[in-house]
Write a protein that holds these residues in place. Sequence first.
Motif, PDB file in Angstrom:
ATOM      1  N   ALA A 261       4.117 -14.761  -0.556  1.00  0.00           N
ATOM      2  CA  ALA A 261       4.867 -13.678  -1.205  1.00  0.00           C
ATOM      3  C   ALA A 261       5.849 -14.274  -2.214  1.00  0.00           C
ATOM      4  O   ALA A 261       6.529 -15.248  -1.922  1.00  0.00           O
ATOM      5  N   GLY A 262       5.893 -13.716  -3.398  1.00  0.00           N
ATOM      6  CA  GLY A 262       6.838 -14.188  -4.405  1.00  0.00           C
ATOM      7  C   GLY A 262       6.331 -15.375  -5.206  1.00  0.00           C
ATOM      8  O   GLY A 262       7.000 -15.821  -6.125  1.00  0.00           O
ATOM      9  N   THR A 263       5.186 -15.920  -4.867  1.00  0.00           N
ATOM     10  CA  THR A 263       4.591 -16.972  -5.691  1.00  0.00           C
ATOM     11  C   THR A 263       3.519 -16.323  -6.568  1.00  0.00           C
ATOM     12  O   THR A 263       3.157 -15.171  -6.356  1.00  0.00           O
ATOM     13  N   ASP A 264       3.016 -17.077  -7.547  1.00  0.00           N
ATOM     14  CA  ASP A 264       1.942 -16.499  -8.354  1.00  0.00           C
ATOM     15  C   ASP A 264       0.575 -16.977  -7.900  1.00  0.00           C
ATOM     16  O   ASP A 264      -0.395 -16.923  -8.639  1.00  0.00           O
ATOM     17  N   LYS A 265       0.527 -17.476  -6.668  1.00  0.00           N
ATOM     18  CA  LYS A 265      -0.773 -17.924  -6.152  1.00  0.00           C
ATOM     19  C   LYS A 265      -1.639 -16.720  -5.815  1.00  0.00           C
ATOM     20  O   LYS A 265      -1.161 -15.745  -5.232  1.00  0.00           O
ATOM     21  N   ARG A 266      -2.900 -16.824  -6.176  1.00  0.00           N
ATOM     22  CA  ARG A 266      -3.856 -15.786  -5.770  1.00  0.00           C
ATOM     23  C   ARG A 266      -4.325 -16.094  -4.353  1.00  0.00           C
ATOM     24  O   ARG A 266      -4.281 -17.233  -3.908  1.00  0.00           O
ATOM     25  N   TYR A 267      -4.782 -15.082  -3.654  1.00  0.00           N
ATOM     26  CA  TYR A 267      -5.291 -15.381  -2.310  1.00  0.00           C
ATOM     27  C   TYR A 267      -6.351 -14.381  -1.867  1.00  0.00           C
ATOM     28  O   TYR A 267      -6.374 -13.236  -2.308  1.00  0.00           O
TER      29      TYR A 267
END
Lengths: 491, 308
Positions: A261-267
């Motif tokens: 949450a709050g990162t720009d990582k996709r998952y």
Amino acid sequence: MNKAAAPHTLNFDTGWAYSPAPESTDHVHIEDQYKLFIGGKFVAPKSGKYFDTINPANEKVLARVAQAGAADVDRAVTAARDAYDTDWSKMKPAERGKYIYRIARIIQERAREFAVIESMDGGKPIREARDVDIPLAAAHFFYYAGWADKLDYAFPCRTPQSLGVAGQIIPWNFPLLMAAWKIAPALACGNTVVLKPAETTPLTALKLAEVIEAADLPPGVVNILTGDGSTGAAIVNHEDVNKIAFTGSTNVGRIIQRALAGTDKRYTLELGGKAANIIFADAAIDQAVEGVVNAIFFNQGHVCCAGSRLLVQESVADEVIAKLKERMQTLIVGDPLDKNTDIGAINSAEQLERINAYLDLGLEEGAEMFQCGGKNPDKGYWCQPTLFTNVAQSHRIVREEIFGPVLAIQTFRTLDEAVAKANNTQYGLSGGIWTDKGAKIFSVGAKMRAGVIWANTFNKFDPTSPFGGYKESGVGREGGMHGLSAYLDLH
Amino acid sequence: MAQMAKTVVMIAPKPDQAPRVDQVGVDERVARFRSRSIKKASKVEALNLVLSQIDLTTLEGQDTPGKVRQLCQKAMRLHDSLPDIPHVAAVCVYPMMVAEAKKALGASGIKVASVATSFPSGMAPSEVKLEEIKLAVGLGADEIDMVISRGKFLEGKYQEVFDEIVACKEACGDAHLKVILETGELGTLDRVRYASLLAMQAGADFIKTSTGKIQPAATMPVTLVMLQAIRDYYYDTGRMVGMKPAGGISKAKLAIHYLVMLRETLGEAWMSPDWFRFGASSLANDVLMQLQKQQTGIYQSEDYFSKD
């Protein structure tokens, strides 16, 4: 046609027993110790630590594998980033495709070896490893290899762009197959990979590293790190990872989602399930019974989309349950390497403990338990196939994922009741409908809130078909064209 | 009162009283049976059981008394260089050859089965069929293999088919009645399942897939559906009905997979020549070849096994 009252039963305790038919292990080579596969080479872990991986059917140590620490994860991500920047993202897509085809072909050539190791390391019957896991893993590489140079056609009028470095964490139930599900689309879309196999089943991923070496992939395109949950956490939290793909328990999925949450990582998350098989009175009953058996006892029930609940229409319930019980008597539990074994070993002591706790809980909750009373081998982790009847929607054995060969059976009267019960769960990964009426398949299928609905069959997988869940069963889809978009930016 | 009860029984079951069958699921189940690996002691045991379950068959227009005598000799002494192997269950011939077979088999314990009812087409009036059965039984046939009227069945005249089987059963007297469904002409597994139920309710002692004169003859999916029909009939009535796949089973390995299917569908009680037969002419030699190989470790040329 209610056959419950029939006093006539069959005797399967026959004098003609099948002689042992063990698959040979002569052609399989397992090293005493495995290092980490980083930047195209096997390197010792900076952590200096190793742990044992055992054969759950006899508790013998198969090999020692490296425990990747945070520094090792960093090294692997850096290697993946370099490979992405210098080679993989710049390569012509058709060339990427050639490498992936090569991986697929080498897996096919070494299929027997992979099948045996999968069975030894994870406890699954050789028949399943041989007929399902390994061929499907190769099929995934073949399928996604074909997409590598056709992404523009998969997403017309868009500009598909690779994401970068993908961190991938996979479970112990289908070790090589899950690695294929993760790696194949990532590579086809132009990403590089850091993959962590499960702690209890690292061997086929390490063998896959050998395949990747043999396929001559540019160093660092695929990195394979063995380790435990802390290794997985280090991958998830590494700042230079662009995408996380996880398959495993809903609890760990929650932790990962929170961390991201709050990162720009996709998952994408493929999590638990508590799928319902619905048998209507007009179904082909004998084939439905067989389908239910395969739905719950396939891979010892260690299947996220397992049909762990059975909803059966009351007018055929007694017949279905009687036939299930008779069918269970012909299931062979034992040595996973025996070609006749239907149900192998439970993957780990920890998982067995968890399953047994649910068996106790089911009895405590007042459910009726049925097992055939077969004898377990002395060593290893075993659970006889189990049915629970007289259960209610509120029972924890109906609500919670057991991840073992345990089926909870309920009855229903109306179609609406069946759908309501099927949907009344925190999960929504899969479901099954058994009826002879085509129209009913579509009307019920449309009402079921689950990612995959099988009709008059179960546990059918194909690389062209998307797979994923509703609700707490996960986020995103893998497989098919849907599986590509999880590894692409689509502008 | 007894008369009334009989009248009720004489009504043929309706097609919707037979359960639905899903072809895809049946094929998958069969594939599982075929993935069973039967080796070593279990293989030898199975091969011996297969031999004991064979209805050694000759049903040719060119059959001669001499050929039938040879076949009977083979039935009694399959292969003298292999001691301790069983003899076959029966010799299956045309009515014209029953007397010859009966004489040749003597007190060997091997049954004489005769096809009847205008085999293989069944295209004769009922009276002629019944006469043929009575004739064969009169000549000494222990078992009668009749064919159902497929034309009437496919036209939907189920009651007529049913009545004819009932009459044939009566004409058999003490002889056992095997009812050939000729599944290769029925078209769907749903019809196979229903025809099985119809035949059993009409009094069949055995149900049998095929005449061997039509392709496809016996297949594992068709046989599985019939075994499941037998199982459900047993659940409902407690009466055991036998099963005979016929035609197209010429290899020992395939026969063993039929036994795997039998064992896992009907269980121990059916694992005997009393309840399961293979209708076959060339199967025996392949089984003998396999048994010899189990003893010596090498395959012999087929010239070492008598062809009759």
